[in-house]
Design an enzyme around this catalytic site. Structure first.
Site, PDB file in Angstrom:
ATOM      1  CG  ASP A 301     -34.741  11.939  68.397  1.00  0.00           C
ATOM      2  OD1 ASP A 301     -34.871  12.669  67.393  1.00  0.00           O
ATOM      3  OD2 ASP A 301     -35.336  12.158  69.473  1.00  0.00           O
TER       4      ASP A 301
HETATM    5  C1  BGC Z   1     -37.123  14.949  68.291  1.00  0.00           C
HETATM    6  C2  BGC Z   1     -37.907  13.947  67.463  1.00  0.00           C
HETATM    7  C3  BGC Z   1     -38.154  14.512  66.087  1.00  0.00           C
HETATM    8  C4  BGC Z   1     -36.807  14.841  65.454  1.00  0.00           C
HETATM    9  C5  BGC Z   1     -36.933  15.426  64.064  1.00  0.00           C
HETATM   10  C6  BGC Z   1     -35.869  15.415  67.578  1.00  0.00           C
HETATM   11  O1  BGC Z   1     -35.306  16.493  68.253  1.00  0.00           O
HETATM   12  O2  BGC Z   1     -36.778  14.389  69.530  1.00  0.00           O
HETATM   13  O3  BGC Z   1     -39.125  13.650  68.102  1.00  0.00           O
HETATM   14  O4  BGC Z   1     -38.875  13.600  65.317  1.00  0.00           O
HETATM   15  O5  BGC Z   1     -36.151  15.813  66.269  1.00  0.00           O
HETATM   16  O6  BGC Z   1     -37.449  16.702  64.103  1.00  0.00           O
END
Ligand code: BGC
Length: 805
Positions: A301
């Site tokens: 993530d």
């Molecule tokens: C989220 C993800 C997301 C990523 C990119 C993170 O903060 O938890 O679900 O895909 O950001 O935006």
């Protein structure tokens, strides 16, 4: 015993804090990067922070298993292996590490390497449509997809979304999200598929199958792995969950994702049992890549990557967005990963496996062929004509969006046939802000983090740019003109006088209430992503009571991210209650289709609605406002008793049970029979070997013999009412008592359409896996001895037919 070896993480951190200005400062500049001064700097380990001792323990599991390249992955993995065989270490490393936050058009970017003829990768949110682009569609949220209980529609949604991603030149769509409703307040619940692990798994499977449709799709990402069940403290906390609960509840949708050949899995921000999600060797090397035999790649993530060597050895394959902290121009990987191979901390074979897995995803979706260039830029929607080609990828997806919006509407109450509304309705009032357009426009709030107007999606990275938004107020006016109905409205939830006037007199008063939530990167009205309570927002309860005290035909419509409290539930003037969830851009049209009876409601609650917040297994979010201790411990003490299972085990009567939903017609069930399927000799032999094996075989949890149909549970469903409609019979299983399972667990459902008077035979499959528990001692799925009860029901608290097995 699992092949495990202990590893000293303390020696493993490789951090480089120097900053560079070039776009790919964190990558290997070229094959000759060994002369870079940065590499020398990177060999100095950063200070190792001292954390409090976690209360739970995650056992080490090393080494990281190499991908096998079997089944659906065979050709793609072989191509990937052949391709990287000529690549240098630097070139391989470059495909594992993003170029850094906002250093490319997409939310995540893997650099192109022109000398290799490789165009790079574009990774983009979200689970309900293309985020940060224009001319895209906003689909119903995951929770609405789940409420349809319709595998066909869920697959069609996956495909339609993927077509839009592909049309924008995106390779990897960052969804679906599949963290279940453990805590009722959790901010991102709506992105996923409800509160039951089986339902989550079926919806995840169909979404991924749709998204990865050969020739039409893009790579899907199963997220967030794992036990990432709340927003508060998500980047510091440890979710402490025991092995059995992890396998039976939280892993279920990931297992189904791997059966759907998902290209990637995103590891989560939190720790699991005291070890960070993106360097938890037990869960990445062990559960994911060994037990489930995952052949794609694990991406972090955004900023969830916690260490260089530690992450690499624990099974992480891709660092996103590549920098340690957004825009820091530092990375745990990039040139630091190259250096850790050179200094012997990471075997080069591990980097080979990372690159192979990543390229295998690319080949699995045939992305080397005719892939259009990325034609948008996430960071500058309107102003950058060079990058924003404004390509319209919406096709006729609005039709599916409207259909799914209607199919996900859950009719909770319908007294005196208040619904459907008659076209001859003389006058109707729409009361409440939720009926109306948001005053700042559909995308006025950044990432939709606002509280105003018809609520059609939550907030955060799980959103997309609405091309338009049809609120109920707009949709009803088209019908009013046709039917000569007078429409009255007020959008102000605090203007008591106008509310009272609007409520008095009309043949029906529609009251709109809502409750929103989202990601922790925005705070809305004191809600830090997670909801601070589960009551209606914006004075909603007052508005309902005010209208109900004046109108004998008060119909309440709820747009919410999940359950809300209904303190007015017993008011005799409330004739109907409708949950419309988060239906996306066609919100008003979809709702009105149901309210006027053009679409017979068949949505079912994908979670339980309790009478009181305290009735839930995790009624309040466990969070700390100060980070003392540094790592809040979230103990999953409810274990297997999530959602309806908790209510059953504790004899708590909910307001509306899981699976509940009314129709404008009626259905009856009869003639239950359990038919044993024939099993191939090979599978019987494999089953026998599995029972005797004393190591965890790769892919053992997704073995065919474990998941094939062993029994068919068959019964008749008859439409005994007077209109066509869909029904969703549910199958629950009660395990032999000694198994220690919840009183009943969902193991099947099917949505069927029937004309009045018609009967159809439904057949729901059961496998050994459906009837197994995770045995923590033998580390395998085991079907307990004894009698199983099979129940066919309309919802979790119902029994229509039952039999034993
Ligand atoms: C989220 C993800 C997301 C990523 C990119 C993170 O903060 O938890 O679900 O895909 O950001 O935006």
């Amino acid at each position: 015993m699992k092949p495990a070896l202990f590893f000293l993480l303390g020696a493993a951190l490789l951090v480089n804090s120097q900053s560079l200005n070039s776009t790919s400062a964190i990558l290997n500049a070229s094959a000759t990067a060994t002369s870079s001064p940065l590499l020398a700097a990177s060999t100095t380990p950063a200070a190792n922070p001292v954390y409090p001792v976690p209360t739970a323990f995650s056992p080490p599991f090393y080494p990281a298993p190499d991908t096998r390249g079997e089944g659906a992955w065979k050709a793609a993995t072989a191509k990937a292996r052949a391709r990287i065989s000529t690549w240098t270490l630097e070139q391989k490393v470059n495909i594992t590490t993003g170029v850094g936050w906002q250093n490319g058009s997409c939310i995540g970017n893997i650099a192109s390497q022109p000398e290799l003829g490789f165009d790079g990768l574009c990774l983009q949110d979200s689970p309900l449509g293309v985020r940060r682009s224009d001319f895209v569609s906003v689909f119903p949220a995951g929770v609405n997809a789940a409420a349809t209980f319709d595998r066909g529609l869920i697959r069609a949604r996956g495909l339609a979304m993927a077509e839009e991603f592909k049309g924008k030149g995106i390779h990897v769509a960052l969804g679906p999200m599949m963290n279940p409703y453990r805590a009722v307040q959790a901010g991102r619940n709506w992105e996923g598929f409800g509160g039951d692990p089986y339902l989550q798994g079926e919806a995840a499977y169909e979404t991924i199958k749709g998204m990865q449709t050969p020739g039409k799709g893009v790579q899907a990402v199963a997220k967030h792995y794992i036990a990432n069940e709340q927003e508060r403290n998500r980047t510091e906390s440890s979710s402490n969950v025991n092995d059995r609960t992890l396998h039976e509840v939280y892993l279920a949708p990931f297992l189904r994702s791997i059966q759907a050949d998902v290209a990637s899995v995103m590891c989560s921000y939190n720790q699991i049992n005291g070890s960070w999600g993106c360097q938890n060797s037990a869960l990445l090397n062990g559960v994911l890549k060994t037990e489930l035999g995952f052949q794609g790649y694990v991406m972090s993530d955004w900023q969830a990557h916690e260490s260089g060597v530690g992450g690499a050895l624990a099974g992480l394959d891709m660092s996103m967005p590549g920098d340690i902290i957004f825009k820091s121009n530092t990375s745990y990987w990039g040139y630091n990963l190259t250096e850790s191979v050179r200094n012997g901390s990471v075997p080069e074979s591990r980097v080979d496996d990372m690159a192979t897995r990543i390229l295998a995803g690319y080949y699995l979706l045939e992305q080397e062929q005719d892939w259009s260039e990325v034609n948008f830029k996430s960071w500058d929607l309107q102003l950058d004509p060079l990058f924003n080609k404004h390509v319209n990828v919406q096709a006729d997806h609005y039709k599916l969006i409207r259909e799914m919006g209607a199919a996900s509407v859950v009719l909770l109450k319908n007294d005196n046939n208040a619904l459907p509304l008659k076209p001859s309705l003389r006058d109707v009032s729409l009361i409440g802000n939720g009926a109306c357009p948001p005053w700042k426009g559909p995308n006025g709030w950044n990432n939709r983090a606002g509280a105003d107007g018809n609520l059609v999606i939550g907030w955060g990275s799980g959103t997309a740019q609405l091309p338009y938004l049809i609120p109920p107020l707009e949709a009803i006016q088209q019908r009013a003109r046709k039917n000569a109905t007078t429409v009255i409205w007020t959008c102000d939830n605090w203007d008591n006088t106008t509310i009272a006037t609007a409520a008095t007199g009309p043949e029906a008063a529609l009251v709109f209430i809502s409750s929103n939530s989202g990601e922790d990167n925005a705070v809305v009205d004191g809600n830090y992503g997670d909801r601070k309570n589960i009551s209606a927002w914006l004075n909603g309860d007052y508005v309902v009571e005010s209208v109900a005290s004046r109108n004998k035909n008060t119909i309440v419509i709820i747009n919410s991210v999940g359950p809300i409290l209904m303190p007015w539930i017993d008011h005799p003037n409330i004739t109907a209650i409708v949950w419309a969830g988060l239906p996306g851009q066609e919100s008003g049209n979809a709702l009105l289709d149901v309210l006027y009876g053009d679409y017979n409601p068949s949505g079912r609650l994908p979670y339980t609605i309790a009478k009181n917040q305290e009735d839930y297994p995790v009624p309040y979010i466990n969070f700390q406002t100060t980070l003392e201790p540094a790592h809040p411990q979230i103990n999953y003490t409810e274990e297997l008793l999530v959602d309806y299972r908790w209510f059953h085990a504790n004899n708590i009567t909910p307001l509306f049970p899981f699976g509940f939903g009314l129709s404008y017609t009626a259905f009856e069930y009869s003639d239950l029979e359990i038919v044993e399927a024939t099993v191939s000799k090979r599978h019987l032999v494999e089953e026998g070997l599995h029972k005797r094996a004393n190591t965890t075989e790769v892919g053992s949890s997704v073995a065919e013999w474990l998941h094939e149909t062993r029994w068919s549970v068959e019964f008749d469903v008859t439409n005994t009412g007077s209109v066509n409609g869909c029904d969703v019979p549910l199958m629950f299983v009660t395990f032999p008592e000694a198994a220690g399972e919840p009183p009943r667990v969902l193991r099947g459902f099917e949505r069927i359409n029937l004309d009045p008077g018609a009967t159809t035979r439904v057949s729901l499959p059961l496998s050994i896996y459906s009837l197994s528990i995770w045995d923590v001692v033998s580390q395998r799925w085991v079907k307990p001895e004894g009698e199983f009860k099979i129940v066919i029901a309309k919802h979790a608290d119902d029994t229509q037919l039952e039999s034993t097995l």
